[in-house]
Each structure stands twice: as C-alpha cells, then as structure tokens.
Design a protein around this motif. Structure first.
Motif, PDB file in Angstrom:
ATOM      1  N   SER A 186      -5.643  -5.866 -20.100  1.00 51.87           N
ATOM      2  CA  SER A 186      -4.948  -5.018 -19.124  1.00 51.87           C
ATOM      3  C   SER A 186      -4.583  -5.802 -17.868  1.00 51.87           C
ATOM      4  N   LEU A 187      -5.480  -6.662 -17.413  1.00 56.16           N
ATOM      5  CA  LEU A 187      -5.176  -7.485 -16.236  1.00 56.16           C
ATOM      6  C   LEU A 187      -4.044  -8.470 -16.528  1.00 56.16           C
ATOM      7  N   VAL A 188      -4.101  -9.128 -17.683  1.00 55.95           N
ATOM      8  CA  VAL A 188      -3.053 -10.085 -18.047  1.00 55.95           C
ATOM      9  C   VAL A 188      -1.688  -9.379 -18.115  1.00 55.95           C
ATOM     10  N   VAL A 189      -1.639  -8.233 -18.781  1.00 55.89           N
ATOM     11  CA  VAL A 189      -0.384  -7.477 -18.870  1.00 55.89           C
ATOM     12  C   VAL A 189       0.080  -7.060 -17.472  1.00 55.89           C
ATOM     13  N   SER A 190      -0.827  -6.597 -16.635  1.00 59.25           N
ATOM     14  CA  SER A 190      -0.467  -6.190 -15.270  1.00 59.25           C
ATOM     15  C   SER A 190       0.129  -7.346 -14.476  1.00 59.25           C
ATOM     16  N   ILE A 191      -0.485  -8.507 -14.599  1.00 59.57           N
ATOM     17  CA  ILE A 191      -0.033  -9.679 -13.837  1.00 59.57           C
ATOM     18  C   ILE A 191       1.360 -10.124 -14.258  1.00 59.57           C
TER      19      ILE A 191
ATOM     20  N   VAL B 275     -10.929 -15.291 -12.277  1.00 59.80           N
ATOM     21  CA  VAL B 275     -10.427 -16.523 -11.649  1.00 59.80           C
ATOM     22  C   VAL B 275     -10.391 -17.677 -12.642  1.00 59.80           C
ATOM     23  N   ASN B 276     -11.400 -17.761 -13.490  1.00 63.75           N
ATOM     24  CA  ASN B 276     -11.513 -18.883 -14.425  1.00 63.75           C
ATOM     25  C   ASN B 276     -10.900 -18.625 -15.793  1.00 63.75           C
ATOM     26  N   HIS B 277     -10.292 -17.476 -15.972  1.00 63.33           N
ATOM     27  CA  HIS B 277      -9.704 -17.161 -17.270  1.00 63.33           C
ATOM     28  C   HIS B 277      -8.459 -18.019 -17.490  1.00 63.33           C
ATOM     29  N   PRO B 278      -8.335 -18.635 -18.657  1.00 60.35           N
ATOM     30  CA  PRO B 278      -7.202 -19.538 -18.895  1.00 60.35           C
ATOM     31  C   PRO B 278      -5.831 -18.861 -18.908  1.00 60.35           C
ATOM     32  N   LEU B 279      -5.783 -17.550 -19.049  1.00 61.21           N
ATOM     33  CA  LEU B 279      -4.490 -16.853 -19.070  1.00 61.21           C
ATOM     34  C   LEU B 279      -4.135 -16.196 -17.736  1.00 61.21           C
ATOM     35  N   ILE B 280      -4.961 -16.390 -16.731  1.00 65.78           N
ATOM     36  CA  ILE B 280      -4.689 -15.827 -15.401  1.00 65.78           C
ATOM     37  C   ILE B 280      -4.132 -16.936 -14.512  1.00 65.78           C
ATOM     38  N   ALA B 281      -2.934 -16.710 -13.971  1.00 66.35           N
ATOM     39  CA  ALA B 281      -2.293 -17.695 -13.099  1.00 66.35           C
ATOM     40  C   ALA B 281      -3.142 -17.942 -11.853  1.00 66.35           C
ATOM     41  N   LYS B 282      -3.155 -19.160 -11.408  1.00 64.79           N
ATOM     42  CA  LYS B 282      -3.975 -19.554 -10.248  1.00 64.79           C
ATOM     43  C   LYS B 282      -3.426 -19.007  -8.929  1.00 64.79           C
ATOM     44  N   ASP B 283      -2.188 -18.524  -8.935  1.00 64.89           N
ATOM     45  CA  ASP B 283      -1.619 -17.974  -7.701  1.00 64.89           C
ATOM     46  C   ASP B 283      -1.981 -16.495  -7.489  1.00 64.89           C
TER      47      ASP B 283
END
Length: 185
Positions: free
Chosen positions: A81-86, A158-166
């Motif tokens: 859900s977070l990845v889709v939201s981002i 924060v450390n998830h590989p699919l979450i952008a660092k920005d």
C-alpha cells in the motif's frame, strides 16, 4: 445485537445518507492533497480522533491501518500500500503513528491462537501457513514498547529497496485519549 442486525442498521443508514446527499462534503479525488501517507493502528479510538488531531480532512492523505500500525513483512499488504501510494499518488511524506495503550503491546499470541482453535481453526490450517519462511505465532506477535515499534517500522520503510530515498518518513506516537502527538524519530 446480532450481526445481521448491525448490517441491516448500516444499510438503512447508508440508504438515507445517499438519499439526503450527505456525501457531498466528502467528495474529492483520489490524489491526496497533502502528498501524505499515514500508517497507523486500526484501533477504533483513532477512527475520528487521529484525523481531527492532525487536521487531516477527507482527501488530504492516504491512511493505511493495521493491527499495531506495524510492518511485519517486506512483501506484505502494508508495504504494498505504501509503495502504490508513493508511485501512483505521488506521496512525498509518510507518517508512522503508533499509540499509547495499544492492544498489540505485550500481546501474548498463545491465548489468541487458542481462541482461533476454539472457533474452528484446525491444526491443518496452521500447518498450511507454517513453513521455513512463515511462523503464524511470530506473525501474531505484538511489541513491548510502542516507541521502539514505531522506530522499527520507520526503519523498515526507510530501508526498503522499493521506497525512494526522497520520501521523508517520520515516526510518532499519539495519545488515544487526548490526541497529543509526540515525535519518536
């Protein structure tokens, strides 16, 4: 009150809600105005309190709820859900919000599993899920300290590989009685 009565009551209310066009003040599109996602607990005390305490209105944020406001798997529905939201809704900030006196704090999963068995969940059903990669008892565990749980969940995002660092990710704890919010990390 039996379940059918609750469903009937809800459907009756919904019919009047639609007929009276009470939905109009809530109309918005699916893109959150504040570019914000909130991961929090499903605790019923937070249903109206949390948005009110944060000044969040309908359409301002994606609000994702689960037991304890935790991420228990890097491939589970919460992180999905977070990845889709981002990426689909241009989320720029994520708030992880735990709360004091959470039902997941110090959860003893043994009575929970026993209750599941009493309600008809078979040994075979548990065995279907339990494997080298998955442990039902561990999956149902809670946490001892809400601040540590929030910090761990923030680190998972924060450390998830699919979450952008920005994407800015911060953690907070809310008091479910007063709505007071305190930063954790």
């Amino acid at each position: 009150m039996n379940m059918t009565h609750v469903f009937d009551e809800i459907l009756k209310h919904n019919e009047a809600f639609v007929a009276n066009k009470e939905y109009i003040p809530y109309q918005t599109d699916s893109n959150p105005n504040k570019k914000l996602a909130i991961l929090t607990c499903m605790d019923s005390r937070l249903t109206e309190l949390l948005p009110a305490a944060l000044g969040i209105k309908n359409g301002d944020a994606k609000i994702i709820k689960n037991a304890g406001g935790m991420i228990t798997s890097p491939v589970g529905s919460t992180i999905r859900s977070l990845v889709v939201s981002i990426y689909a809704f241009d989320i720029k900030q994520v708030m992880i919000i735990g709360h004091d006196h959470c039902g997941m704090s110090n959860v003893d999963n043994s009575p929970l599993i026993e209750t599941m068995k009493e309600r008809g969940i078979t040994k075979e059903a548990f065995e279907t899920f339990d494997s080298d990669d998955f442990d039902t008892a561990r999956w149902l565990e809670g946490f001892a300290n809400v601040e540590e749980s929030v910090a761990k969940t923030v680190a998972s995002v924060v450390n998830h590989p699919l979450i952008a660092k920005d994407v800015e990710v911060r953690g907070f704890v809310i008091n479910p009685s007063t709505g007071e919010l305190r930063p954790v990390c």
